[in-house]
Design an enzyme around this catalytic site. Structure first.
Site, PDB file in Angstrom:
ATOM      1  N   ARG A   1       0.843  -1.208   0.000  1.00 23.79           N
ATOM      2  CA  ARG A   1       0.000   0.000   0.000  1.00 23.79           C
ATOM      3  C   ARG A   1       0.868   1.244   0.000  1.00 23.79           C
ATOM      4  O   ARG A   1       0.930   1.991   0.961  1.00 23.79           O
ATOM      5  CB  ARG A   1      -0.981  -0.064   1.144  1.00 23.79           C
ATOM      6  CG  ARG A   1      -2.061  -1.054   0.751  1.00 23.79           C
ATOM      7  CD  ARG A   1      -3.230  -1.044   1.617  1.00 23.79           C
ATOM      8  NE  ARG A   1      -4.409  -1.356   0.814  1.00 23.79           N
ATOM      9  CZ  ARG A   1      -5.571  -1.638   1.333  1.00 23.79           C
ATOM     10  NH1 ARG A   1      -5.752  -1.622   2.609  1.00 23.79           N
ATOM     11  NH2 ARG A   1      -6.591  -1.905   0.549  1.00 23.79           N
TER      12      ARG A   1
ATOM     13  N   SER B   1      -8.625  -2.311  -2.747  1.00 21.43           N
ATOM     14  CA  SER B   1      -9.366  -1.054  -2.709  1.00 21.43           C
ATOM     15  C   SER B   1     -10.414  -0.989  -3.809  1.00 21.43           C
ATOM     16  O   SER B   1     -11.555  -0.612  -3.559  1.00 21.43           O
ATOM     17  CB  SER B   1      -8.421   0.144  -2.869  1.00 21.43           C
ATOM     18  OG  SER B   1      -7.591   0.227  -1.756  1.00 21.43           O
TER      19      SER B   1
ATOM     20  N   ASP C   1      -4.114  -1.476  -6.773  1.00 21.16           N
ATOM     21  CA  ASP C   1      -4.614  -2.002  -5.511  1.00 21.16           C
ATOM     22  C   ASP C   1      -6.002  -2.629  -5.686  1.00 21.16           C
ATOM     23  O   ASP C   1      -7.025  -1.934  -5.653  1.00 21.16           O
ATOM     24  CB  ASP C   1      -4.644  -0.853  -4.491  1.00 21.16           C
ATOM     25  CG  ASP C   1      -4.958  -1.323  -3.099  1.00 21.16           C
ATOM     26  OD1 ASP C   1      -5.527  -2.421  -2.941  1.00 21.16           O
ATOM     27  OD2 ASP C   1      -4.637  -0.593  -2.153  1.00 21.16           O
TER      28      ASP C   1
ATOM     29  N   GLN D   1      -1.063   2.532  -5.908  1.00 17.02           N
ATOM     30  CA  GLN D   1      -2.503   2.727  -5.675  1.00 17.02           C
ATOM     31  C   GLN D   1      -3.345   2.287  -6.872  1.00 17.02           C
ATOM     32  O   GLN D   1      -4.416   1.721  -6.716  1.00 17.02           O
ATOM     33  CB  GLN D   1      -2.793   4.183  -5.346  1.00 17.02           C
ATOM     34  CG  GLN D   1      -2.703   4.438  -3.857  1.00 17.02           C
ATOM     35  CD  GLN D   1      -3.036   5.858  -3.471  1.00 17.02           C
ATOM     36  OE1 GLN D   1      -3.363   6.689  -4.307  1.00 17.02           O
ATOM     37  NE2 GLN D   1      -2.919   6.147  -2.196  1.00 17.02           N
TER      38      GLN D   1
ATOM     39  N   TYR E   1      -3.234  -0.323   8.949  1.00 13.42           N
ATOM     40  CA  TYR E   1      -4.208  -1.366   9.257  1.00 13.42           C
ATOM     41  C   TYR E   1      -4.522  -1.393  10.753  1.00 13.42           C
ATOM     42  O   TYR E   1      -3.767  -0.866  11.570  1.00 13.42           O
ATOM     43  CB  TYR E   1      -3.673  -2.734   8.835  1.00 13.42           C
ATOM     44  CG  TYR E   1      -3.713  -2.968   7.354  1.00 13.42           C
ATOM     45  CD1 TYR E   1      -4.934  -3.114   6.694  1.00 13.42           C
ATOM     46  CD2 TYR E   1      -2.552  -3.061   6.608  1.00 13.42           C
ATOM     47  CE1 TYR E   1      -4.986  -3.345   5.334  1.00 13.42           C
ATOM     48  CE2 TYR E   1      -2.587  -3.296   5.233  1.00 13.42           C
ATOM     49  CZ  TYR E   1      -3.819  -3.446   4.605  1.00 13.42           C
ATOM     50  OH  TYR E   1      -3.868  -3.681   3.260  1.00 13.42           O
TER      51      TYR E   1
HETATM   52  P1  NAD Z   1      -9.495  -3.734   6.072  1.00 13.05           P
HETATM   53  O1  NAD Z   1     -10.318  -4.301   4.970  1.00 13.05           O
HETATM   54  O2  NAD Z   1      -8.275  -4.425   6.487  1.00 13.05           O
HETATM   55  O3  NAD Z   1     -10.421  -3.557   7.378  1.00 13.05           O
HETATM   56  C1  NAD Z   1     -11.637  -2.830   7.324  1.00 13.05           C
HETATM   57  C2  NAD Z   1     -11.749  -1.927   8.523  1.00 13.05           C
HETATM   58  O4  NAD Z   1     -12.060  -2.688   9.694  1.00 13.05           O
HETATM   59  C3  NAD Z   1     -10.479  -1.149   8.866  1.00 13.05           C
HETATM   60  O5  NAD Z   1     -10.756   0.223   8.869  1.00 13.05           O
HETATM   61  C4  NAD Z   1     -10.110  -1.670  10.259  1.00 13.05           C
HETATM   62  O6  NAD Z   1      -9.508  -0.674  11.055  1.00 13.05           O
HETATM   63  C5  NAD Z   1     -11.473  -2.054  10.796  1.00 13.05           C
HETATM   64  N1  NAD Z   1     -11.468  -2.929  11.989  1.00 13.05           N
HETATM   65  C6  NAD Z   1     -10.651  -3.976  12.273  1.00 13.05           C
HETATM   66  N2  NAD Z   1     -10.968  -4.508  13.467  1.00 13.05           N
HETATM   67  C7  NAD Z   1     -12.012  -3.794  13.965  1.00 13.05           C
HETATM   68  C8  NAD Z   1     -12.802  -3.856  15.153  1.00 13.05           C
HETATM   69  N3  NAD Z   1     -12.561  -4.770  16.093  1.00 13.05           N
HETATM   70  N4  NAD Z   1     -13.789  -2.953  15.317  1.00 13.05           N
HETATM   71  C9  NAD Z   1     -14.039  -2.034  14.373  1.00 13.05           C
HETATM   72  N5  NAD Z   1     -13.348  -1.911  13.219  1.00 13.05           N
HETATM   73  C10 NAD Z   1     -12.345  -2.790  13.031  1.00 13.05           C
HETATM   74  O7  NAD Z   1      -9.154  -2.210   5.733  1.00 13.05           O
HETATM   75  P2  NAD Z   1      -8.911  -1.512   4.323  1.00 13.05           P
HETATM   76  O8  NAD Z   1     -10.199  -1.150   3.699  1.00 13.05           O
HETATM   77  O9  NAD Z   1      -8.005  -2.368   3.546  1.00 13.05           O
HETATM   78  O10 NAD Z   1      -8.187  -0.161   4.748  1.00 13.05           O
HETATM   79  C11 NAD Z   1      -7.123  -0.118   5.691  1.00 13.05           C
HETATM   80  C12 NAD Z   1      -6.399   1.221   5.594  1.00 13.05           C
HETATM   81  O11 NAD Z   1      -5.534   1.244   4.455  1.00 13.05           O
HETATM   82  C13 NAD Z   1      -7.311   2.422   5.423  1.00 13.05           C
HETATM   83  O12 NAD Z   1      -6.790   3.467   6.184  1.00 13.05           O
HETATM   84  C14 NAD Z   1      -7.216   2.752   3.985  1.00 13.05           C
HETATM   85  O13 NAD Z   1      -7.525   4.096   3.725  1.00 13.05           O
HETATM   86  C15 NAD Z   1      -5.761   2.464   3.757  1.00 13.05           C
HETATM   87  N6  NAD Z   1      -5.446   2.287   2.320  1.00 13.05           N
HETATM   88  C16 NAD Z   1      -4.258   2.804   1.828  1.00 13.05           C
HETATM   89  C17 NAD Z   1      -3.921   2.640   0.500  1.00 13.05           C
HETATM   90  C18 NAD Z   1      -2.665   3.195  -0.081  1.00 13.05           C
HETATM   91  O14 NAD Z   1      -2.042   4.018   0.531  1.00 13.05           O
HETATM   92  N7  NAD Z   1      -2.244   2.738  -1.232  1.00 13.05           N
HETATM   93  C19 NAD Z   1      -4.783   1.928  -0.331  1.00 13.05           C
HETATM   94  C20 NAD Z   1      -5.958   1.405   0.216  1.00 13.05           C
HETATM   95  C21 NAD Z   1      -6.264   1.582   1.554  1.00 13.05           C
END
Ligand code: NAD
Length: 386
Positions: free
Chosen positions: A123, A134, A131, A128, A231
């Protein structure tokens, strides 16, 4: 000149396809030959004629499509037996799901394929556009709310009519990653009263910027609950207890709940117990986006709609696949951006892979008959032998 092949997906329930007419055209412009199996785009409403017009060759049957191919693109992991005929050491790029069905992965590895797992994409800003987690989670978050609204026996927005007022539905989003943010935005657009929770502190501002209300125990542990990769971390038993109490009270008054909480490499955390489901009003709907990883709700069954004491718990594991045209277009673009990295820009249509590139290293699972990804070799202690 390299040949890129796209067979029909082995899993017939999968409507997505790894190539779109747009990316077929782009690959051709890079000097690659593109072969697609007849009917491969049908589930996503891409016709064979669309692919032909984009410069791809449409072939009947998997064997002719794959014959001598240097790169095979799929959505899901195919069986090794389905890839016979591809060139020696051919690249397979797909959502490989490398931690499950180790036997199937081992067969692909032993077949000498160069395996790339798109969901292991680092990430970093540069990656991006590649990805897939996403691009697919965003659509899944949207579809979760649409499915919940369609299943819910009431309207979402507040309506003031001559016959009286209909109250707005209360929608609670649990887990505010990519899917959760899109779910919040969609539920807001439909007029729901939206609240959301997450264990990562940075999500509070994101929730509020979408004009939804944030609900969580915001103690010292909460302030630290994020890895450098962005994460969630596994929370302590004490935090989970406090948070569960707060959430249990909140859940009782909600009409629709969308759960999206995941922790990479672990089963999904249980956020809604059976008792919490039973505390909700009959007619309420829960959509569990974590169903494939065990579910965030105790009642969830993967790919089923469970009716528990009047509450519907929906566990579709491939919501992005239900929007196959959009999800295929985005997935195909993710793959194009990735494969583009490997194609020599001087000698058009030839491969030039920088094996030291973080994007290549981060996604490469197997090469030359051996597992090479550290997350997999650490598990087994060594790479697989031929
Ligand atoms: P994910 O699919 O791993 O998890 C979904 C959400 O569940 C996350 O926000 C996590 O914090 C939450 N979660 C986990 N345990 C929990 C609990 N017990 N109670 C409540 N919530 C809980 O997450 P994702 O969609 O892959 O995104 C993770 C992060 O990565 C985000 O901040 C996203 O913006 C970021 N991201 C960055 C890039 C990049 O920089 N290239 C790309 C995509 C996502």
């Amino acid at each position: 000149m390299i040949t890129i092949a796209v067979p029909v997906e082995g899993d017939r329930g999968e409507k997505r396809v790894a190539l779109s007419p747009e990316t077929a055209k782009k690959f051709t412009a890079l000097g690659a030959k593109v072969r697609v199996q007849a009917g491969a785009g049908a589930g996503a409403n891409f016709s064979d004629a669309d692919f032909k017009q984009a410069g791809a060759k449409v072939e009947k049957g998997t064997a002719v499509t794959l014959k001598g191919a240097d790169i095979v693109l799929t959505v899901r992991r195919p069986a090794a037996s389905a890839l016979k005929g591809a060139a020696k050491g051919a690249i397979l790029a797909c959502i490989l799901d490398p931690f499950s069905d180790t036997g199937g992965l081992s067969a692909l590895t032993k077949a000498g394929l160069t395996l790339f797992s798109m969901e292991l994409m680092p990430r970093i800003t540069r990656a991006q556009s590649m990805d897939v987690l996403s691009s697919q989670a965003n659509l899944a978050g949207y579809k979760a709310v649409i499915d919940a609204a369609a299943h819910f026996g009431r309207a979402l927005p507040m309506m003031m009519t001559a016959a009286g007022t209909i109250p707005a539905a209360r929608v609670f989003i649990m887990g505010v990653g990519v899917a959760g943010l899109q779910a919040i935005a969609t539920a807001k657009r439909l007029g729901g009263v939206v609240t959301a929770t997450d264990v990562r502190p940075s999500t509070k501002e994101q929730v509020e910027s979408l004009a939804a209300k944030f609900v969580a125990v915001e103690d010292e542990e909460f302030k630290e609950a994020e890895t450098s990769a962005g994460y969630a971390k596994e929370m302590s038993a004490a935090y989970k207890k406090k948070q569960a109490k707060l959430i249990a009270e909140h859940v009782q008054s909600q009409d629709i709940i969308i759960t999206t909480a995941l922790i990479p490499g672990r089963p999904a955390p249980e956020l809604i117990s059976k008792a919490m489901v039973e505390s909700m009003k009959p007619g309420s709907v829960i959509v569990d986006l974590a169903a494939e990883r065990g579910g965030n709700c105790a009642v969830t069954k993967a790919d089923e709609i469970v009716l528990h004491k009047g509450v519907s718990v929906m566990g579709n594991t491939n919501l992005a696949g239900e929007l196959a045209n959009n999800s295929s277009s985005l997935y195909a673009r993710n793959l194009f951006a990735f494969i583009d990295l490997m194609i020599d820009k001087e000698k058009k249509g030839e491969l030039a892979i920088d094996w030291e590139d973080d994007v290549i290293k981060g996604t490469l699972v197997a090469r030359g008959g051996k597992l090479v990804h550290p997350m997999l070799t650490a598990k087994t202690g060594k790479g697989e032998k031929k």
